[in-house]
Design an enzyme around this catalytic site. Sequence first.
Site, PDB file in Angstrom:
ATOM      1  CE  LYS A 132      44.630 -10.975  55.164  1.00  0.00           C
ATOM      2  NZ  LYS A 132      44.327 -10.650  56.551  1.00  0.00           N
TER       3      LYS A 132
ATOM      4  CE  LYS B 126      36.396 -13.968  61.178  1.00  0.00           C
ATOM      5  NZ  LYS B 126      36.183 -13.215  59.944  1.00  0.00           N
TER       6      LYS B 126
HETATM    7  P1  NAD Z   1      31.778  -3.962  64.352  1.00  0.00           P
HETATM    8  O1  NAD Z   1      32.143  -4.407  65.691  1.00  0.00           O
HETATM    9  O2  NAD Z   1      32.493  -2.816  63.739  1.00  0.00           O
HETATM   10  O3  NAD Z   1      30.215  -3.620  64.262  1.00  0.00           O
HETATM   11  C1  NAD Z   1      29.169  -4.470  64.617  1.00  0.00           C
HETATM   12  C2  NAD Z   1      27.966  -3.613  64.999  1.00  0.00           C
HETATM   13  O4  NAD Z   1      26.828  -4.453  65.185  1.00  0.00           O
HETATM   14  C3  NAD Z   1      28.189  -2.840  66.298  1.00  0.00           C
HETATM   15  O5  NAD Z   1      27.858  -1.470  66.096  1.00  0.00           O
HETATM   16  C4  NAD Z   1      27.228  -3.529  67.270  1.00  0.00           C
HETATM   17  O6  NAD Z   1      26.736  -2.659  68.258  1.00  0.00           O
HETATM   18  C5  NAD Z   1      26.129  -3.991  66.331  1.00  0.00           C
HETATM   19  N1  NAD Z   1      25.307  -5.074  66.878  1.00  0.00           N
HETATM   20  C6  NAD Z   1      25.670  -6.087  67.690  1.00  0.00           C
HETATM   21  N2  NAD Z   1      24.623  -6.883  67.960  1.00  0.00           N
HETATM   22  C7  NAD Z   1      23.572  -6.360  67.313  1.00  0.00           C
HETATM   23  C8  NAD Z   1      22.196  -6.721  67.210  1.00  0.00           C
HETATM   24  N3  NAD Z   1      21.713  -7.803  67.816  1.00  0.00           N
HETATM   25  N4  NAD Z   1      21.373  -5.936  66.472  1.00  0.00           N
HETATM   26  C9  NAD Z   1      21.850  -4.843  65.841  1.00  0.00           C
HETATM   27  N5  NAD Z   1      23.139  -4.446  65.892  1.00  0.00           N
HETATM   28  C10 NAD Z   1      23.993  -5.200  66.617  1.00  0.00           C
HETATM   29  O7  NAD Z   1      31.906  -5.279  63.451  1.00  0.00           O
HETATM   30  P2  NAD Z   1      32.094  -5.359  61.876  1.00  0.00           P
HETATM   31  O8  NAD Z   1      33.541  -5.429  61.582  1.00  0.00           O
HETATM   32  O9  NAD Z   1      31.233  -4.347  61.221  1.00  0.00           O
HETATM   33  O10 NAD Z   1      31.525  -6.836  61.592  1.00  0.00           O
HETATM   34  C11 NAD Z   1      30.138  -7.076  61.455  1.00  0.00           C
HETATM   35  C12 NAD Z   1      29.937  -8.397  60.705  1.00  0.00           C
HETATM   36  O11 NAD Z   1      30.594  -8.329  59.439  1.00  0.00           O
HETATM   37  C13 NAD Z   1      30.507  -9.625  61.399  1.00  0.00           C
HETATM   38  O12 NAD Z   1      29.679 -10.730  61.100  1.00  0.00           O
HETATM   39  C14 NAD Z   1      31.849  -9.806  60.719  1.00  0.00           C
HETATM   40  O13 NAD Z   1      32.302 -11.152  60.785  1.00  0.00           O
HETATM   41  C15 NAD Z   1      31.502  -9.422  59.309  1.00  0.00           C
HETATM   42  N6  NAD Z   1      32.647  -9.006  58.502  1.00  0.00           N
HETATM   43  C16 NAD Z   1      33.464  -7.973  58.876  1.00  0.00           C
HETATM   44  C17 NAD Z   1      34.519  -7.604  58.049  1.00  0.00           C
HETATM   45  C18 NAD Z   1      35.403  -6.413  58.353  1.00  0.00           C
HETATM   46  O14 NAD Z   1      36.219  -6.046  57.490  1.00  0.00           O
HETATM   47  N7  NAD Z   1      35.272  -5.771  59.483  1.00  0.00           N
HETATM   48  C19 NAD Z   1      34.776  -8.321  56.869  1.00  0.00           C
HETATM   49  C20 NAD Z   1      33.920  -9.362  56.509  1.00  0.00           C
HETATM   50  C21 NAD Z   1      32.863  -9.689  57.337  1.00  0.00           C
END
Ligand code: NAD
Length: 478
Positions: free
Chosen positions: A76, A112
């Site tokens: 997953k 992933k």
């Molecule tokens: P997302 O695409 O919804 O949001 C990411 C945000 O970060 C965007 O608004 C983007 O503009 C911003 N961003 C990018 N570069 C940046 C920077 N240098 N400085 C400040 N802001 C910046 O992505 P997400 O789903 O929120 O994922 C974010 C992180 O969380 C990732 O590392 C992802 O692996 C992790 N994550 C996500 C989930 C999930 O359910 N979506 C679960 C576990 C972990």
Amino acid sequence: MATNNNAVYGDTHFFGDVCKNFDYAAQFTKHDAGLLDQIKSCNSVYRFRFPIRKGNGFEVIDAWRVEHSHHQSPTKGGIRYSDMVNEDEVMALAALMTYKCAIVNVPFGGAKGGIRINPKNYTVQELENITRRYTVELAKKNFIGPSIDVPAPDYGSGEREMSWIADTYATMNPGQLDALGCVTGKPIALHGIAGRREATGRGVAISIRECVSVGEDMQKLGLTPGISGKKVIVQGLGNVGYHSAKFLAEFGALIVGLCEYEGAIYNPDGLDIDAVFNHRKATGSILGYAGATQEFKNSGEGLEQPCDILVPAALENQITSENVGRIKAKIIAEGANGPTTPEAEAAFYEAGGIIIPDMYANAGGVTVSYFEWLKNLSHVAFGRMNRRFEENSNLNLVNMVEGITGVSLTPVQRATIIKGASELELVNSGLEDTMIRSYHEIRETYKNNSKIDTLRTAAFVGAINKIAVSYQNLGVWP
Ligand code: NAD
């Protein structure tokens, strides 16, 4: 003999960092070196390229799916849509998924995916073509299926992409009863689950609330116990960042800073998350928001402003040995995967701070994905069978107690007691329970061994021990 991951995979950093953390934690376990090497290694790395029609021509897209560990089935993990994604990153994120699932007792191996595109440069039609083709490529190699490997959203992807994946897989597998369990994070109308969209952020907020509730630990940090009034800076206003900020504010914290890639804003008296979100939607930037007292064109400066808690929720490698000395927070809660380098983490602890590690802090997403997968396999929404029965039982009980005591409840009191649980309430309750239990499991390991010097190491030790037991139960290892 242990694999030298850097030698095998070239100029690696992120996967190397994850392996470095693993190796460090492994010394606090008693497992055979070969078993540890098996747990640490990426089992299957599928790298592929496919063409899509773009404008009048074609473009070749680079993509990956990595299944890190098959000690549990299915594997997953999310799919990242980013023009910076690479094999090393996907391997690192897949490995983190394995440990994350073990920490929160979700019975999956880690995986992933990555598609190397900047979604902003493609039309919706092109994104749909890319996503459907990516799914077909996975299906051709048996890298997707409800009992094989189940993707989910990650950076740059969301419910829309997950529904394209579900539809493509279901079309390719007519008559497969569980086909929609091939992916999670789907819209509710396509057999998704209530609460999945906000689950990761809600989990991050709960992890922080739990951490700051332990008086003994807060005293060491020079903080008062409790979430109320804690000043928080959040990096990233996407799915994880927005919801983390929103729930932290709901719990009573003050969101004093927000950082996006275009810059950062700050107000020591607090920012209104939804107002900032709407301002960004309208103008394309968080800069210029009227409720901020300071703004920074250099987004990184936003991380360095005064606060109690910093929540990096954008991407990896944001807190490094270069900027860690300027971070004023006492607690870093890793909403993103891999935002703190090992060197920065050591320096942060040295300076008296603590880090709530990614593999626990952001595990709310996979926890609720697990609930969604269970819902898809059982083909019934949580609460559907028992909600009305529960309400009738509660009603009988209330009527009986009122009759015996002669005390009448107000309509609001009656409604509160009688109400049966909805799917959302059950999901949120399962998520909260998971996050609270897992925090204390990690903290116990941290507290009970003076040589375990970070919560991350403690989380790794717990994960390694659980995965080792799985291999032993499979009969793969004595
Ligand atoms: P997302 O695409 O919804 O949001 C990411 C945000 O970060 C965007 O608004 C983007 O503009 C911003 N961003 C990018 N570069 C940046 C920077 N240098 N400085 C400040 N802001 C910046 O992505 P997400 O789903 O929120 O994922 C974010 C992180 O969380 C990732 O590392 C992802 O692996 C992790 N994550 C996500 C989930 C999930 O359910 N979506 C679960 C576990 C972990």
